[in-house]
Structure formats: structure tokens, C-alpha cells
Design a protein around this motif. Sequence first.
Motif, PDB file in Angstrom:
ATOM      1  N   GLU A 132       4.571  26.283  59.826  1.00 55.60           N
ATOM      2  CA  GLU A 132       5.371  26.570  61.014  1.00 55.60           C
ATOM      3  C   GLU A 132       6.675  27.238  60.585  1.00 55.60           C
ATOM      4  O   GLU A 132       7.163  27.026  59.483  1.00 55.60           O
ATOM      5  CB  GLU A 132       5.702  25.282  61.769  1.00 55.60           C
ATOM      6  CG  GLU A 132       4.526  24.650  62.474  1.00 55.60           C
ATOM      7  CD  GLU A 132       4.920  23.417  63.256  1.00 55.60           C
ATOM      8  OE1 GLU A 132       4.161  23.010  64.154  1.00 55.60           O
ATOM      9  OE2 GLU A 132       6.001  22.848  62.974  1.00 55.60           O
ATOM     10  N   MET A 167       7.307  27.038  65.607  1.00 54.48           N
ATOM     11  CA  MET A 167       6.086  27.688  66.071  1.00 54.48           C
ATOM     12  C   MET A 167       5.174  28.017  64.892  1.00 54.48           C
ATOM     13  O   MET A 167       5.639  28.425  63.833  1.00 54.48           O
ATOM     14  CB  MET A 167       6.438  28.982  66.824  1.00 54.48           C
ATOM     15  CG  MET A 167       5.256  29.749  67.382  1.00 54.48           C
ATOM     16  SD  MET A 167       5.767  31.240  68.319  1.00 54.48           S
ATOM     17  CE  MET A 167       6.406  30.468  69.818  1.00 54.48           C
ATOM     18  N   GLU A 171       1.069  32.180  65.887  1.00 58.10           N
ATOM     19  CA  GLU A 171       1.646  32.526  67.176  1.00 58.10           C
ATOM     20  C   GLU A 171       2.783  33.527  67.030  1.00 58.10           C
ATOM     21  O   GLU A 171       2.959  34.429  67.869  1.00 58.10           O
ATOM     22  CB  GLU A 171       2.147  31.261  67.880  1.00 58.10           C
ATOM     23  CG  GLU A 171       1.054  30.256  68.192  1.00 58.10           C
ATOM     24  CD  GLU A 171      -0.033  30.870  69.073  1.00 58.10           C
ATOM     25  OE1 GLU A 171       0.314  31.588  70.031  1.00 58.10           O
ATOM     26  OE2 GLU A 171      -1.217  30.647  68.795  1.00 58.10           O
ATOM     27  N   LYS A 174       1.272  36.866  66.393  1.00 62.08           N
ATOM     28  CA  LYS A 174       0.673  37.346  67.642  1.00 62.08           C
ATOM     29  C   LYS A 174       1.741  37.975  68.539  1.00 62.08           C
ATOM     30  O   LYS A 174       1.496  39.009  69.185  1.00 62.08           O
ATOM     31  CB  LYS A 174      -0.016  36.195  68.374  1.00 62.08           C
ATOM     32  CG  LYS A 174      -0.748  36.629  69.647  1.00 62.08           C
ATOM     33  CD  LYS A 174      -1.282  35.435  70.424  1.00 62.08           C
ATOM     34  CE  LYS A 174      -2.303  34.670  69.621  1.00 62.08           C
ATOM     35  NZ  LYS A 174      -2.885  33.540  70.417  1.00 62.08           N
ATOM     36  N   ILE A 175       2.916  37.356  68.600  1.00 60.12           N
ATOM     37  CA  ILE A 175       4.004  37.915  69.405  1.00 60.12           C
ATOM     38  C   ILE A 175       4.414  39.277  68.853  1.00 60.12           C
ATOM     39  O   ILE A 175       4.616  40.240  69.605  1.00 60.12           O
ATOM     40  CB  ILE A 175       5.210  36.961  69.426  1.00 60.12           C
ATOM     41  CG1 ILE A 175       4.867  35.685  70.209  1.00 60.12           C
ATOM     42  CG2 ILE A 175       6.436  37.647  70.049  1.00 60.12           C
ATOM     43  CD1 ILE A 175       5.923  34.601  70.090  1.00 60.12           C
ATOM     44  N   GLU A 219      10.080  33.590  71.287  1.00 57.05           N
ATOM     45  CA  GLU A 219       9.549  34.874  71.752  1.00 57.05           C
ATOM     46  C   GLU A 219      10.660  35.756  72.311  1.00 57.05           C
ATOM     47  O   GLU A 219      10.675  36.975  72.078  1.00 57.05           O
ATOM     48  CB  GLU A 219       8.473  34.673  72.811  1.00 57.05           C
ATOM     49  CG  GLU A 219       7.904  35.988  73.333  1.00 57.05           C
ATOM     50  CD  GLU A 219       6.683  35.815  74.198  1.00 57.05           C
ATOM     51  OE1 GLU A 219       6.198  36.829  74.737  1.00 57.05           O
ATOM     52  OE2 GLU A 219       6.192  34.675  74.334  1.00 57.05           O
ATOM     53  N   SER A 241      -6.194  38.835  73.073  1.00 58.03           N
ATOM     54  CA  SER A 241      -5.625  37.525  73.379  1.00 58.03           C
ATOM     55  C   SER A 241      -6.610  36.397  73.135  1.00 58.03           C
ATOM     56  O   SER A 241      -6.223  35.243  73.055  1.00 58.03           O
ATOM     57  CB  SER A 241      -5.161  37.494  74.843  1.00 58.03           C
ATOM     58  OG  SER A 241      -6.267  37.664  75.713  1.00 58.03           O
ATOM     59  N   GLN A 244      -8.794  34.230  67.770  1.00 61.09           N
ATOM     60  CA  GLN A 244      -8.081  33.098  67.171  1.00 61.09           C
ATOM     61  C   GLN A 244      -7.650  33.486  65.766  1.00 61.09           C
ATOM     62  O   GLN A 244      -8.472  33.777  64.914  1.00 61.09           O
ATOM     63  CB  GLN A 244      -8.966  31.858  67.119  1.00 61.09           C
ATOM     64  CG  GLN A 244      -8.222  30.628  66.599  1.00 61.09           C
ATOM     65  CD  GLN A 244      -9.083  29.389  66.656  1.00 61.09           C
ATOM     66  OE1 GLN A 244     -10.270  29.476  66.958  1.00 61.09           O
ATOM     67  NE2 GLN A 244      -8.500  28.254  66.363  1.00 61.09           N
ATOM     68  N   HIS A 245      -6.329  33.494  65.540  1.00 61.17           N
ATOM     69  CA  HIS A 245      -5.808  33.874  64.231  1.00 61.17           C
ATOM     70  C   HIS A 245      -5.611  32.635  63.366  1.00 61.17           C
ATOM     71  O   HIS A 245      -5.163  31.615  63.834  1.00 61.17           O
ATOM     72  CB  HIS A 245      -4.448  34.573  64.395  1.00 61.17           C
ATOM     73  CG  HIS A 245      -4.523  35.816  65.213  1.00 61.17           C
ATOM     74  ND1 HIS A 245      -4.991  36.995  64.732  1.00 61.17           N
ATOM     75  CD2 HIS A 245      -4.190  36.042  66.513  1.00 61.17           C
ATOM     76  CE1 HIS A 245      -4.931  37.925  65.674  1.00 61.17           C
ATOM     77  NE2 HIS A 245      -4.453  37.358  66.763  1.00 61.17           N
ATOM     78  N   GLU A 248      -0.647  32.704  58.267  1.00 57.47           N
ATOM     79  CA  GLU A 248       0.727  32.227  58.205  1.00 57.47           C
ATOM     80  C   GLU A 248       1.452  33.062  57.156  1.00 57.47           C
ATOM     81  O   GLU A 248       0.866  33.437  56.167  1.00 57.47           O
ATOM     82  CB  GLU A 248       0.749  30.752  57.821  1.00 57.47           C
ATOM     83  CG  GLU A 248       2.080  30.080  57.815  1.00 57.47           C
ATOM     84  CD  GLU A 248       2.793  30.311  59.132  1.00 57.47           C
ATOM     85  OE1 GLU A 248       3.139  29.373  59.797  1.00 57.47           O
ATOM     86  OE2 GLU A 248       3.016  31.445  59.491  1.00 57.47           O
TER      87      GLU A 248
END
Length: 250
Positions: A132, A167, A171, A174-175, A219, A241, A244-245, A248
Amino acid sequence: MIVGKGLLARAFEPYFGKDPHVVIFASGVSNSLETRPSEFEREQSLLRDLLDKGARRFVYFGSCGVTASEPELTPYMQHKQAMETLVRSAPGGLVLRLPQVVGKTDNPHTLTNFLKDRIASGQHFTVWSRAERNLVDIDDIVRIGSKMAVESNNTVTMMSIAAMNSMLMPEIVKIFESVLGKRANFSVVEKGEPMHIDTLLAKEICAELGIDLGKGYIESVIRKYYGSDYRFGQEMPEHHSRVQHYYESK
């Protein structure tokens, strides 16, 4: 008094540049991948010299990463731990622990610039699947940090300034893909762990200042600094969308 020339130093300069009673120490090792003892020793020597001068308030920027488990602590994080201890033991010492700071900077070693550069160029990079990360806007650091420097009781020696919730890197990437309009070229390493940050005090201060570090904050920070200058003029694939990733970034 400001010590340093980087992002943090420039941001605090208008507030404490001419204040002889408050030292903002924003100089030292800036690359979290640094391993050379000489670089760590240079910062420690400068820090000790300034602490000996006995400022009313001495602000040092630590790292939220120092709370990681022992096997995850890099030489850089071990150094930060030692410097935090040094500052907190000094009269008037205040450690502001920070996660990844986001602002206008050409430093390629920041996480967000790393991701932007790799995704924009199509270069391959490796990410950690279970790690994270936490992002915070330099503007919010200045508002919160300035209040702590001039108003807080000197019994407060440490606080973390960070988003209320960290986060997962999947994610965050992805942003970035959405903001930049381009897919990342990456490989996955099954490593990493949650990032636990005590944000209780920061939450109290933010309530007084009207700053919301809650849901959607990370975000919004990414879009603030990367949403207008780095667009590729193409929509993401419709199925993107749903992909699934498992990745990291270090």
C-alpha cells in the motif's frame, strides 16, 4: 529559517524563511533508494550542528515508512528512524512523518513522477502486488505543518500527515492509467504489506483547517497534479475497468 532547496523547502519558504525561531529542516537524503553511508552521514552531521543551535521549534520531515516491519526497512528507512529519534530528543524538536509527497517537482525519484514517466513513455517497470502507498498534497503539508510549528505545545514531538486511508498500488496505478489515458507496462512481484499510519492527530488538525483527507483524497491529488498536462487523447478500452491488476510499485 529554511534548510534545503527542494519541494518542501520552497513550499515553506514564504512562511518561515525569515523566522529565526523556527527551523524547517528540508535538506538531506531525498532518494529513498539511497544506500551510500556517506550520504546518510552528511545529513546527520548537518542535523546535529543545527540542533545544537537550540531553535525554539525544529521541524524535521520523517517518513511514514519507518513503521514497516524490520525485514522491509531499507537503509534509507533505518537512517530516517535514527534521525527522527535524534530530533525528538532535542528541545523543541518536531517530526512530521510524511508518506509520498505530491507537488510540482522534477525529482524523478518520487513515486508519482516515477509512475507518470513510466506509463507515459511505455517503459517497463515492476510493481509489488500487496503493498500500500499513501499520497499527500504539498499544499496540505504546508497548512498543517505550519500550524503545528507555531501553535502546538512542545510536548508534541511527532505526528503523521497523510491521507486517512492508504491505497493499494494496483488502485493507484489504475488511477494514473485513467488520468494519462494509457496502460502501464509492468511486471508483478508478489510482495508488500499494508501501510499503517496513525492519522488521529492529523484528523483533528484538519477539522480545524477545513481539510478533508478522507475518501477520494488520493485520487484528487493525482488528478490535481497530473490530470491536465499529461493526456494522450484516447479513451481507455471499455473492458479496462474490469481488468484485475496485481501489481505494486516499489
